[in-house]
Design an enzyme around this catalytic site. Structure first.
Site, PDB file in Angstrom:
ATOM      1  N   THR A   1      51.140  29.910 -24.578  1.00 57.82           N
ATOM      2  CA  THR A   1      51.319  29.531 -23.276  1.00 57.82           C
ATOM      3  C   THR A   1      49.994  28.845 -22.868  1.00 57.82           C
ATOM      4  O   THR A   1      49.016  29.674 -22.940  1.00 57.82           O
ATOM      5  CB  THR A   1      51.935  30.385 -22.248  1.00 57.82           C
ATOM      6  N   GLU A   2      49.988  27.720 -22.385  1.00 58.87           N
ATOM      7  CA  GLU A   2      48.602  26.841 -22.430  1.00 58.87           C
ATOM      8  C   GLU A   2      47.981  27.558 -21.110  1.00 58.87           C
ATOM      9  O   GLU A   2      46.730  27.168 -20.915  1.00 58.87           O
ATOM     10  CB  GLU A   2      48.945  25.632 -21.989  1.00 58.87           C
ATOM     11  N   ASN A   3      48.427  28.339 -20.262  1.00 60.42           N
ATOM     12  CA  ASN A   3      47.630  29.013 -19.223  1.00 60.42           C
ATOM     13  C   ASN A   3      47.082  30.416 -19.859  1.00 60.42           C
ATOM     14  O   ASN A   3      46.582  31.108 -18.988  1.00 60.42           O
ATOM     15  CB  ASN A   3      48.577  29.135 -17.857  1.00 60.42           C
TER      16      ASN A   3
END
Lengths: 236, 228, 236, 228
Positions: free
Chosen positions: B52-54
């Protein structure tokens, strides 16, 4: 002795002037330095350029800063989220400027600014409206767009633990933009859940070395944005 | 103009069908919406690692309702968990994974996909729309294989698979395979290629709801059910 | 099940072909993956382009690879160090090519390669022979030079601990180039002092996430370059 | 042509004198050679944090002879220690600190310094020389204040402070202050400015060993002993 501790959020942001560029950590509420943002609202600085992935939610934290008309311009990747009503209204009324940047380009521009890289090429956004008017260039047969490093007068971030040198560790996905914003801020102000002595953190596990941090404020029980929004709280 | 009762795949079945085409050991990013459901359908014997890019590699399932932590969330800002072997990192490192070509596959939603593989999934371009791009442009620029999951048409029956996108692009020429409620469709050098029909769907039905030529399976049976 | 473990260094480098570009971690002996380098010597690949900060010392590890005439070209910042005799001799005889890169530019080029950035501007080396013939450009009144991202067919690095997913932690200043080389290698091969199960490493302290690692070999008691040099050892 | 017996500062005294001009709380990088000795002379009441570009902030003193660890070294590849509050990081992050302007000060050796502040310290440019640059060019490009510690002349008496460097440059116009065995000298917009004489050294002696004009202290007494 090196000691970057400051007593209160108010003191830590007391010299942020009108017109400053301020990076504010966080991805949604995770990592949002809400006490520092509220102190900045109290401080009263206006005409700010704010860099954040989003635009806050409800009427607390970043959304409250925007609602109080302190932000002239937002640089972000995703200005609408659940419970985000403040920014959309001002934006539709032309009362706030928006520079929309793809999330990865935003992160890389902030890192570049902190690392002394004035500009770099990226494939992201080529062939879309977001690269219109920007310099394009081919490397090895692929098209890229030139993007510029971003720096800030102040960066406001949240950490889990800081030591007195400003060495930081974070909590899970609250880390997000904080380490690169710490690099890119000329003055980086940290609110940490706990502040410990130098040597209390494992030097192999420090995420942000203290050289990137100028001020540390302990905020032992930070407010949680989603709880305040659920309670209908409005700041100030 | 909506699909007939009992025809086609549900949202969950679309996600399950997409998961079948993800190879074992893949590093995968799931977009917001139906793509998030893919995580609940890992085929027997395979292990995927979700990014997840966060800032999390090794994203696990959602916590129990009311559980979880506000500082352990996914890109859609929903609470998630972390699996054993997970790692946290900052945003620039996260997008270095994406832009640097280290992710094997991403599954995204779409407003429109053209038969050249152009994707539009971030803005309707309307005068009152608040533009919001997030990480979509980075994902399609960097991830090796791009899957799209989408209803075949909008609620009013307008085709989402088109000759040319009318909405602002996320990127030209990036989509590899599309999973709709009616079919699995590849984007090939010669345009849309039907790969599989959903239960009760016919080629004619799919073709009539697609605003671009689409090759039936019989023209290229070898492609059926393969992973790009 | 994802399991990147490979039995031996020989198996881990068995497919490195002639002409490959190979990044090798380490700053001097700290972080040098000496068992992987020796396996590469045994493997016999020739005409390699090697990226390392230095050129090794004595006649073991990287210096031995060079002495065996396997390296056509070195990309490094500091090719002479104490006990470094192999490279200087070949270089003076025009038997090896050298691309000299400032250390920070080298690190940034490797990170850029791993991060999908084809090129960036840096102030380092402006006004010196090392920027001659390169594109220069002014940003905000200061002069910068364009540098290109570096990638490799293989990266060989040393870690302290790896888990079966390839998540890595390092030992003190042996970390140096390893994390960025892991990013820039299409196939990254790690020798780790210990290999543990997924979940045994603290997810907050992992330095290199496993996505950047393809193969892991456990080498429980790695040789130490300076000891071998002191003993006059020559490999093979 | 060497300095007279009893005249001037020893290597250790040069390092001690340089340390006096480093402000409390500074983040400092020390080059290889005499600059390394600066670390042993922290003035009473001050705390410096030493950065070594191979990935350590908070470098401590050398270990006991025969002690230390081969994987805890400085940029000169000598064994060092780490102080409480130290942090390890990788090379790209380390040079982000340098290039990004986060270090307050570096102390470097020199082959030549010109009165415009040009520094040459990485190569004699000789046909048989093995060129080796390391981190020197990054340091002078990024660190806010650049100190140089060097003998005033080479062993054969050739001046190292010159009008124009004959060796390849490390960077033009970067040196702020020079500490030699004979004097402390600033590089100003008008060239070399004598700041302080070493014991037994005279202006005439310093001027005669400097291959460029140098302003005596009396012309600008206010600068004496200040930190740039």
């Amino acid at each position: 002795m090196i000691d970057k501790r400051i007593g209160t959020p108010a003191e830590a942001v007391a010299d942020i002037p009108d017109g400053a560029t301020v990076m504010i950590g966080g991805f949604g509420e995770a990592g949002s330095p809400i006490e520092l943002i509220h102190a900045l609202i109290d401080r009263g600085a206006r005409d700010l350029t704010v860099v954040n992935n989003n635009t806050g939610s409800g009427e607390v934290g970043l959304a409250a800063l925007i609602k109080e008309r302190r932000v002239a311009r937002m640089i972000c990747s995703y200005p609408r989220t659940a419970n985000s009503t403040v920014f959309p209204e001002l934006y539709r009324n032309d009362e706030i400027e928006l520079e929309l940047v793809p999330q990865g380009t935003l992160a890389e521009r902030i890192r570049a600014g902190g690392a002394g890289i004035p500009a770099f090429y990226t494939p992201t956004s080529v062939g879309t409206p977001l690269s219109e008017g920007k310099e394009h260039r081919r490397f090895d047969g692929r098209e890229y767009v030139l993007e510029h490093g971003l720096t800030a007068d102040f960066s406001l971030i949240k950490a889990k633990v800081s030591d007195r040198h400003g060495n930081l560790i974070f909590n899970k996905t609250a880390r997000n933009f904080a380490p690169v914003m710490a690099m890119a801020g000329r003055t980086t102000v940290v609110q940490a859940d706990a502040v410990v002595d130098a040597g209390d953190l494992d030097p192999e596990c420090i995420v942000t070395p203290g050289i990137f941090v100028q001020r540390v404020v302990e905020v032992t029980e930070p407010l949680q944005e989603s709880e305040l929004v659920a309670q209908g709280v409005s700041y100030p | 103009m909506t699909a007939h009762e009992g025809v086609g795949w549900s949202r969950d079945e679309m996600a399950e069908r997409a998961a079948m085409d993800i190879p074992d050991g893949a590093y995968v990013n799931l977009g917001i919406g139906i793509p998030e459901l893919v995580a609940t359908h890992v085929p027997e014997g395979r292990e995927f690692i979700y990014h997840t890019e966060n800032g999390l590699l090794g994203m696990g399932p959602s916590p129990e309702p009311g559980g979880g932590e506000p500082e352990l969330i996914n890109a859609g800002k929903k609470r998630v968990t972390a699996v054993p072997g997970a790692a946290y990192f900052h945003h620039a490192d996260s997008f270095a994974m994406i832009r640097g070509g280290h992710l094997d596959l991403c599954v995204l939603g779409a407003l429109q996909v053209s038969h050249d593989g152009d994707l539009a999934n971030w803005s309707t371009g309307g005068p009152d729309a608040i533009p919001a791009v997030g990480g979509a442009m980075d994902l399609v620029a960097g991830v090796k294989t791009v899957f799209v999951i989408t209803q075949h048409t909008t609620k009013d029956g307008t085709p989402k698979l088109v000759e040319a996108c009318t909405y602002p692009l996320t990127s030209p020429g990036v989509v590899d395979r599309i999973f709709t409620n009616l079919a699995v469709i590849d984007v090939t050098d010669e345009g849309f290629q039907l790969v599989q029909l959903a239960p009760g769907a016919s080629y004619e039905m799919v073709a009539s709801k697609t605003d671009a030529p689409i090759k039936p399976m019989s023209e290229n049976p070898a492609r059926e059910g393969t992973t790009p």
